[in-house]
Design a protein around this motif. Sequence first.
Motif, mmCIF file in Angstrom:
data_model
loop_
_atom_site.group_PDB
_atom_site.id
_atom_site.type_symbol
_atom_site.label_atom_id
_atom_site.label_comp_id
_atom_site.label_asym_id
_atom_site.label_seq_id
_atom_site.Cartn_x
_atom_site.Cartn_y
_atom_site.Cartn_z
ATOM 1 N N PHE A 134 0.884 -1.244 0.099
ATOM 2 C CA PHE A 134 0.114 0.101 -0.023
ATOM 3 C C PHE A 134 0.790 1.135 0.019
ATOM 4 C CE2 PHE A 134 -2.155 3.275 2.478
ATOM 5 C CZ PHE A 134 -3.103 3.714 1.478
ATOM 6 N N ASP A 135 0.653 2.097 -0.969
ATOM 7 C CA ASP A 135 1.351 3.276 -0.987
ATOM 8 C C ASP A 135 0.549 4.496 -1.505
ATOM 9 O OD1 ASP A 135 3.321 5.191 -1.128
ATOM 10 O OD2 ASP A 135 4.129 4.520 -2.952
ATOM 11 N N ASN A 136 0.286 5.442 -0.575
ATOM 12 C CA ASN A 136 -0.589 6.540 -0.843
ATOM 13 C C ASN A 136 -1.781 6.448 -1.590
ATOM 14 O OD1 ASN A 136 -0.873 9.510 -0.883
ATOM 15 N ND2 ASN A 136 0.155 9.786 -2.782
ATOM 16 N N GLY A 137 -2.662 5.548 -1.113
ATOM 17 C CA GLY A 137 -3.884 5.257 -1.475
ATOM 18 C C GLY A 137 -4.016 4.248 -2.629
ATOM 19 N N GLU A 138 -2.692 3.689 -3.178
ATOM 20 C CA GLU A 138 -2.720 2.845 -4.161
ATOM 21 C C GLU A 138 -2.220 1.342 -3.758
ATOM 22 O OE1 GLU A 138 -3.501 3.471 -7.441
ATOM 23 O OE2 GLU A 138 -4.011 5.618 -7.060
ATOM 24 N N VAL A 139 -2.666 0.169 -4.389
ATOM 25 C CA VAL A 139 -2.319 -1.031 -3.841
ATOM 26 C C VAL A 139 -1.559 -1.925 -4.970
ATOM 27 C CG1 VAL A 139 -3.249 -3.396 -2.919
ATOM 28 C CG2 VAL A 139 -4.372 -0.895 -2.044
ATOM 29 N N ALA A 140 -0.677 -2.238 -4.686
ATOM 30 C CA ALA A 140 0.041 -3.227 -5.663
ATOM 31 C C ALA A 140 0.100 -4.714 -5.182
ATOM 32 C CB ALA A 140 1.453 -2.997 -5.697
ATOM 33 N N THR A 141 -0.481 -5.540 -6.139
ATOM 34 C CA THR A 141 -0.688 -6.937 -5.737
ATOM 35 C C THR A 141 0.489 -7.772 -5.930
ATOM 36 O OG1 THR A 141 -1.531 -7.431 -7.946
ATOM 37 C CG2 THR A 141 -3.144 -6.935 -6.244
ATOM 38 N N PRO A 142 0.675 -8.892 -5.435
ATOM 39 C CA PRO A 142 1.688 -9.510 -5.636
ATOM 40 C C PRO A 142 2.304 -9.924 -7.061
ATOM 41 C CG PRO A 142 0.589 -10.583 -3.881
ATOM 42 C CD PRO A 142 -0.409 -9.689 -4.357
ATOM 43 N N SER A 143 3.404 -10.140 -7.414
ATOM 44 C CA SER A 143 3.878 -10.277 -8.561
ATOM 45 C C SER A 143 3.348 -11.451 -9.259
ATOM 46 C CB SER A 143 5.480 -10.525 -8.415
ATOM 47 O OG SER A 143 6.024 -10.816 -9.927
ATOM 48 N N GLY A 144 2.777 -11.340 -10.427
ATOM 49 C CA GLY A 144 2.153 -12.331 -11.548
ATOM 50 C C GLY A 144 0.682 -12.176 -11.400
ATOM 51 N N PHE A 145 -0.018 -11.482 -10.226
ATOM 52 C CA PHE A 145 -1.318 -11.500 -9.979
ATOM 53 C C PHE A 145 -1.907 -10.914 -11.191
ATOM 54 C CE2 PHE A 145 -2.721 -12.702 -5.484
ATOM 55 C CZ PHE A 145 -1.640 -13.617 -5.219
ATOM 56 N N ALA A 146 -1.486 -9.708 -11.651
ATOM 57 C CA ALA A 146 -2.139 -9.116 -12.730
ATOM 58 C C ALA A 146 -2.292 -9.809 -14.181
ATOM 59 C CB ALA A 146 -1.592 -7.652 -12.891
ATOM 60 N N ARG A 147 -0.810 -10.375 -14.227
ATOM 61 C CA ARG A 147 -0.903 -11.120 -15.604
ATOM 62 C C ARG A 147 -1.816 -12.425 -15.465
ATOM 63 N NH1 ARG A 147 -1.582 -11.748 -20.393
ATOM 64 N NH2 ARG A 147 -0.690 -13.604 -21.480
ATOM 65 N N ALA A 148 -2.037 -12.960 -14.357
ATOM 66 C CA ALA A 148 -2.884 -14.220 -14.365
ATOM 67 C C ALA A 148 -4.382 -13.678 -14.326
ATOM 68 C CB ALA A 148 -2.725 -14.918 -12.850
ATOM 69 N N TYR A 149 -4.472 -12.654 -13.832
ATOM 70 C CA TYR A 149 -5.995 -12.018 -14.093
ATOM 71 C C TYR A 149 -6.292 -11.892 -15.615
ATOM 72 C CZ TYR A 149 -10.430 -9.797 -13.433
ATOM 73 O OH TYR A 149 -11.863 -9.462 -13.561
ATOM 74 N N ALA A 150 -5.483 -11.015 -16.066
ATOM 75 C CA ALA A 150 -5.504 -10.988 -17.619
ATOM 76 C C ALA A 150 -5.778 -12.259 -18.334
ATOM 77 C CB ALA A 150 -4.252 -10.255 -18.019
ATOM 78 N N GLN A 151 -5.089 -13.197 -18.056
ATOM 79 C CA GLN A 151 -5.292 -14.740 -18.766
ATOM 80 C C GLN A 151 -6.536 -15.255 -18.216
ATOM 81 O OE1 GLN A 151 -0.864 -16.120 -17.380
ATOM 82 N NE2 GLN A 151 -1.436 -17.258 -18.695
ATOM 83 N N PHE A 152 -6.959 -14.892 -17.066
ATOM 84 C CA PHE A 152 -8.251 -15.340 -16.626
ATOM 85 C C PHE A 152 -9.578 -14.779 -17.539
ATOM 86 C CE2 PHE A 152 -11.976 -14.921 -13.458
ATOM 87 C CZ PHE A 152 -12.246 -16.379 -13.378
#
Length: 595
Positions: free
Chosen positions: A67-85
């Motif tokens: 968490f940084d200044n209102g933004e959330v970064a998910t663990p590495s690889g999560f975003a790519r896996a969701y795109a594939q989903f």
Amino acid sequence: MSYVPPLRDFAFVLDEVLQAPQALRALPAHAECDGELMAQVLEEAGRFAAGVVAPLNAAGDRDGCRFDNGEVATPSGFARAYAQFCEGGWPALACAPEHGGQGLPHVLDCALYEMLSAANHAWTMYPGLLHGAYACLAEHGSPALRAAYLDKIASGEWLATMCLTEAHAGSDLGLLRTRAVPQDDGSYRISGDKIFISGGEHDLTGNIVHLVLARLPDAVPGSKGLSLFLAPKLLPDGSRNGVQCTDIEHKMGIHGSATCSLRFEQAQAWLVGEAGRGLAAMFVMMNAARLHVGAQGLGLAEAAWQRASAYAHERRQSRAPVRPAGTQAADPIALHPAVHKLLMQQRCRIEGGRMLACWTGLLLDLAEHDTDTVARRRHQERLEFITPVVKAFLTEQGFQCASRALQVFGGHGYVVETGIEQYLRDARITMIYEGSNEIQAIDFLLRKALADDGRRLEDFLALVQADALHAKGSEFEKQAALLLQAAQKLRQSAADIAAGMAANPSLPYFLADEMLHLTGHLALGWMWLRAALRALAALDRDPAYYDGKRDAACYHFAFVFPEVRQLFDVIDGCLATGVPTIPSDRHHHAAQEAG
């Protein structure tokens, strides 16, 4: 964190125990859904869960969200896996074709989410509310909201949240303070703070659709004064709405899932459904979420059992009391009765739970698409009856199975390196969120089992009794008799509790947990009896597989089902002697201070 999708067991449950292809083909919406199609969908779902999502599980738990200044970064690889989903069309699996969905049965969606949860519970939290939000808007959204949001949600392009909880209110939604003020253009401005919002902020999608319970200025006090609103992270013109993530929780488990605190400051929103009927609209989403949480408990139990079983067959220690010919001086611990019992306890609860979860998913399809109005209503009532049982019973079984899996590892299970402890930590939340299991039990007993003079309970018991009577003369006649006895005893217990409520209104609250668990055990016993009868009929076709099912059914009735006796003893004792007086904590603390 390897995971093997239980495709053979899904085939047995869907094709043979539930005969789902036949039931679905009788529905015009699923007339082309046969066993081959269902198997292909589940095979691809299992491949995605095992190959894409499972490898991210351990690292996601270790790294967590940032968490940084209102933004959330998910663990590495999560975003790519969701795109594939999304590329695979999985968010739209059970959504209607007119909204870009595949229109496939809900029972397949239920199986999909069991496998995803087994592979990576934290990652699965992000798309876990998609279908509930879709169903809520499809049923209660205005034409304008449906046109603007349904396709985006069905495709997974935009994720969704469910914003209920506030710090001071907890589970008592009637205490919510978040306010919604109507505007001249027909929209509303929402202000208030929400906590424990899964996926309230993340980097998986550009927009997030928040469904928010809030109170209009003229709302009556309590839960009847709540209305439901849609407040997107990004407004239709692309500008940022007045909703901000103020922090994320640091939790016992599901570290890769962003559990957020959200602040709504004059956030623009639109009414979903009727004013003052927000809970009725939200419950569409909540009930879908509760079925998915039951699948979470089941999936975590399956994943933990797979690791424990593999370890037990590799780990050699001591001589087993009964040794197969040719074994070495030190036997695999799986041959020791104590460990074998731990493994079989897990297997019986998992495979029985899978049958129950899939039956519930099939009910959802029948309740939505049966052409007979009377039958459709009956399926809906059965779904409402069993949903709190699926949520509470399967999540508790999931946690207990994860604990037994850790026990198989001994001391090695208590250290982080083996990975088994993560399943225990992740599973614990399932008993709390989406309505704690205690709330589920109260809802089940008062609003499902005892309401309507017990008509829904009687309908469920009739289903169990019909299959138990069908087993007469079979190898499982004695087990069927146990089911019949338990069904009659449960019927009598419900009647006694209903009769005792007049003199003691608190009685059902004390016994709700026992009644829900009894119903869960009866449901699992019912499913195992159906599985056993099917295995006996198919024994010649695949002796090794079906004999294993028969043995598991025998084990279930010998070691798991007898838990009903203790539950009945608690109920009988409470009915005979009355509800015990609750000791006053104030007096207890005063005595401690004095002494």
